[in-house]
Design a protein around this motif. Structure first.
Motif, PDB file in Angstrom:
ATOM      1  N   ASN A 145       0.815  -1.213   0.000  1.00  0.00           N
ATOM      2  CA  ASN A 145       0.000   0.000   0.000  1.00  0.00           C
ATOM      3  C   ASN A 145       0.847   1.261   0.000  1.00  0.00           C
ATOM      4  O   ASN A 145       0.336   2.349   0.150  1.00  0.00           O
ATOM      5  N   SER A 146       2.168   1.134  -0.156  1.00  0.00           N
ATOM      6  CA  SER A 146       3.032   2.306  -0.139  1.00  0.00           C
ATOM      7  C   SER A 146       4.313   2.015  -0.901  1.00  0.00           C
ATOM      8  O   SER A 146       4.852   0.919  -0.821  1.00  0.00           O
ATOM      9  N   GLN A 147       4.815   3.008  -1.607  1.00  0.00           N
ATOM     10  CA  GLN A 147       6.104   2.872  -2.268  1.00  0.00           C
ATOM     11  C   GLN A 147       7.238   3.168  -1.305  1.00  0.00           C
ATOM     12  O   GLN A 147       8.368   2.820  -1.548  1.00  0.00           O
ATOM     13  N   ASN A 148       6.930   3.833  -0.195  1.00  0.00           N
ATOM     14  CA  ASN A 148       7.951   4.200   0.784  1.00  0.00           C
ATOM     15  C   ASN A 148       7.650   3.493   2.092  1.00  0.00           C
ATOM     16  O   ASN A 148       6.911   3.992   2.932  1.00  0.00           O
ATOM     17  N   SER A 149       8.249   2.337   2.270  1.00  0.00           N
ATOM     18  CA  SER A 149       7.937   1.531   3.461  1.00  0.00           C
ATOM     19  C   SER A 149       8.852   1.826   4.643  1.00  0.00           C
ATOM     20  O   SER A 149       8.779   1.165   5.663  1.00  0.00           O
ATOM     21  N   GLY A 150       9.740   2.796   4.519  1.00  0.00           N
ATOM     22  CA  GLY A 150      10.657   3.098   5.610  1.00  0.00           C
ATOM     23  C   GLY A 150      12.005   2.441   5.359  1.00  0.00           C
ATOM     24  O   GLY A 150      12.238   1.850   4.318  1.00  0.00           O
ATOM     25  N   LEU A 151      12.900   2.529   6.330  1.00  0.00           N
ATOM     26  CA  LEU A 151      14.248   2.004   6.167  1.00  0.00           C
ATOM     27  C   LEU A 151      14.648   1.177   7.369  1.00  0.00           C
ATOM     28  O   LEU A 151      14.525   1.623   8.509  1.00  0.00           O
ATOM     29  N   MET A 152      15.088  -0.028   7.109  1.00  0.00           N
ATOM     30  CA  MET A 152      15.670  -0.885   8.138  1.00  0.00           C
ATOM     31  C   MET A 152      16.909  -1.515   7.532  1.00  0.00           C
ATOM     32  O   MET A 152      16.906  -1.898   6.366  1.00  0.00           O
ATOM     33  N   ARG A 153      17.961  -1.625   8.298  1.00  0.00           N
ATOM     34  CA  ARG A 153      19.177  -2.260   7.816  1.00  0.00           C
ATOM     35  C   ARG A 153      19.034  -3.770   8.009  1.00  0.00           C
ATOM     36  O   ARG A 153      19.158  -4.280   9.121  1.00  0.00           O
ATOM     37  N   ILE A 154      18.753  -4.456   6.911  1.00  0.00           N
ATOM     38  CA  ILE A 154      18.431  -5.873   6.943  1.00  0.00           C
ATOM     39  C   ILE A 154      19.516  -6.720   7.619  1.00  0.00           C
ATOM     40  O   ILE A 154      19.208  -7.530   8.486  1.00  0.00           O
ATOM     41  N   PRO A 155      20.804  -6.559   7.274  1.00  0.00           N
ATOM     42  CA  PRO A 155      21.815  -7.404   7.932  1.00  0.00           C
ATOM     43  C   PRO A 155      21.826  -7.249   9.449  1.00  0.00           C
ATOM     44  O   PRO A 155      21.974  -8.224  10.176  1.00  0.00           O
ATOM     45  N   ASN A 156      21.623  -6.025   9.936  1.00  0.00           N
ATOM     46  CA  ASN A 156      21.602  -5.805  11.380  1.00  0.00           C
ATOM     47  C   ASN A 156      20.421  -6.509  12.037  1.00  0.00           C
ATOM     48  O   ASN A 156      20.543  -7.049  13.132  1.00  0.00           O
ATOM     49  N   VAL A 157      19.278  -6.511  11.378  1.00  0.00           N
ATOM     50  CA  VAL A 157      18.090  -7.163  11.933  1.00  0.00           C
ATOM     51  C   VAL A 157      18.219  -8.681  11.855  1.00  0.00           C
ATOM     52  O   VAL A 157      17.991  -9.391  12.821  1.00  0.00           O
ATOM     53  N   VAL A 158      18.616  -9.190  10.692  1.00  0.00           N
ATOM     54  CA  VAL A 158      18.641 -10.633  10.467  1.00  0.00           C
ATOM     55  C   VAL A 158      19.773 -11.321  11.229  1.00  0.00           C
ATOM     56  O   VAL A 158      19.568 -12.348  11.861  1.00  0.00           O
ATOM     57  N   PHE A 159      20.976 -10.750  11.174  1.00  0.00           N
ATOM     58  CA  PHE A 159      22.126 -11.413  11.774  1.00  0.00           C
ATOM     59  C   PHE A 159      22.512 -10.849  13.134  1.00  0.00           C
ATOM     60  O   PHE A 159      23.293 -11.443  13.853  1.00  0.00           O
ATOM     61  N   GLY A 160      21.963  -9.698  13.506  1.00  0.00           N
ATOM     62  CA  GLY A 160      22.378  -9.053  14.745  1.00  0.00           C
ATOM     63  C   GLY A 160      21.596  -9.459  15.970  1.00  0.00           C
ATOM     64  O   GLY A 160      21.918  -9.041  17.082  1.00  0.00           O
ATOM     65  N   PHE A 161      20.572 -10.265  15.807  1.00  0.00           N
ATOM     66  CA  PHE A 161      19.742 -10.629  16.947  1.00  0.00           C
ATOM     67  C   PHE A 161      19.532 -12.132  17.002  1.00  0.00           C
ATOM     68  O   PHE A 161      19.908 -12.855  16.094  1.00  0.00           O
ATOM     69  N   ASP A 162      18.920 -12.594  18.062  1.00  0.00           N
ATOM     70  CA  ASP A 162      18.807 -14.021  18.350  1.00  0.00           C
ATOM     71  C   ASP A 162      17.702 -14.676  17.521  1.00  0.00           C
ATOM     72  O   ASP A 162      16.571 -14.814  17.972  1.00  0.00           O
ATOM     73  N   ILE A 163      18.059 -15.076  16.296  1.00  0.00           N
ATOM     74  CA  ILE A 163      17.151 -15.805  15.422  1.00  0.00           C
ATOM     75  C   ILE A 163      17.669 -17.230  15.341  1.00  0.00           C
ATOM     76  O   ILE A 163      18.882 -17.448  15.265  1.00  0.00           O
ATOM     77  N   LYS A 164      16.776 -18.196  15.361  1.00  0.00           N
ATOM     78  CA  LYS A 164      17.197 -19.599  15.326  1.00  0.00           C
ATOM     79  C   LYS A 164      18.126 -19.851  14.148  1.00  0.00           C
ATOM     80  O   LYS A 164      17.817 -19.507  13.009  1.00  0.00           O
ATOM     81  N   GLU A 165      19.267 -20.451  14.434  1.00  0.00           N
ATOM     82  CA  GLU A 165      20.272 -20.718  13.406  1.00  0.00           C
ATOM     83  C   GLU A 165      19.723 -21.612  12.304  1.00  0.00           C
ATOM     84  O   GLU A 165      20.042 -21.433  11.133  1.00  0.00           O
TER      85      GLU A 165
END
Length: 88
Positions: A44-64
């Motif tokens: 519903n938007s062309q501008n969804s905001g900004l998140m640094r994907i590597p920091n979110v995906v690899f920087g936190f406790d996600i099941k290996e």
């Protein structure tokens, strides 16, 4: 998907079910079944905001196991990425 505190939320959908991802949150899909799956996406938007994907995906406790399947990486490679992107 990940919330704004980088907590992982996962849901296995059955045939005919839908899920809404709130605007701006990092999300992913994975077929965990044995048959082909179809997804219909709508934005519903062309501008969804900004998140640094590597920091979110690899920087936190996600099941290996999830990261190994999603990126086709082994535990050694994942350890390097987690170390590089983990919050200080």
């Amino acid at each position: 998907m990940f919330d704004t505190k980088n907590k992982v939320f996962a849901k296995v959908l059955e045939k005919g079910e839908v899920m809404v991802f709130p605007k701006g949150l990092v999300h992913f899909q994975m077929n965990v079944g044995d048959e082909s799956a179809t997804i219909l996406g709508n934005f519903n938007s062309q501008n969804s905001g900004l998140m640094r994907i590597p920091n979110v995906v690899f920087g936190f406790d996600i099941k290996e196991e999830l990261l190994e399947k999603a990126f086709g990486l082994g535990s050694k490679e994942l350890s390097k990425l987690k170390k590089k992107f983990s919050p200080s």
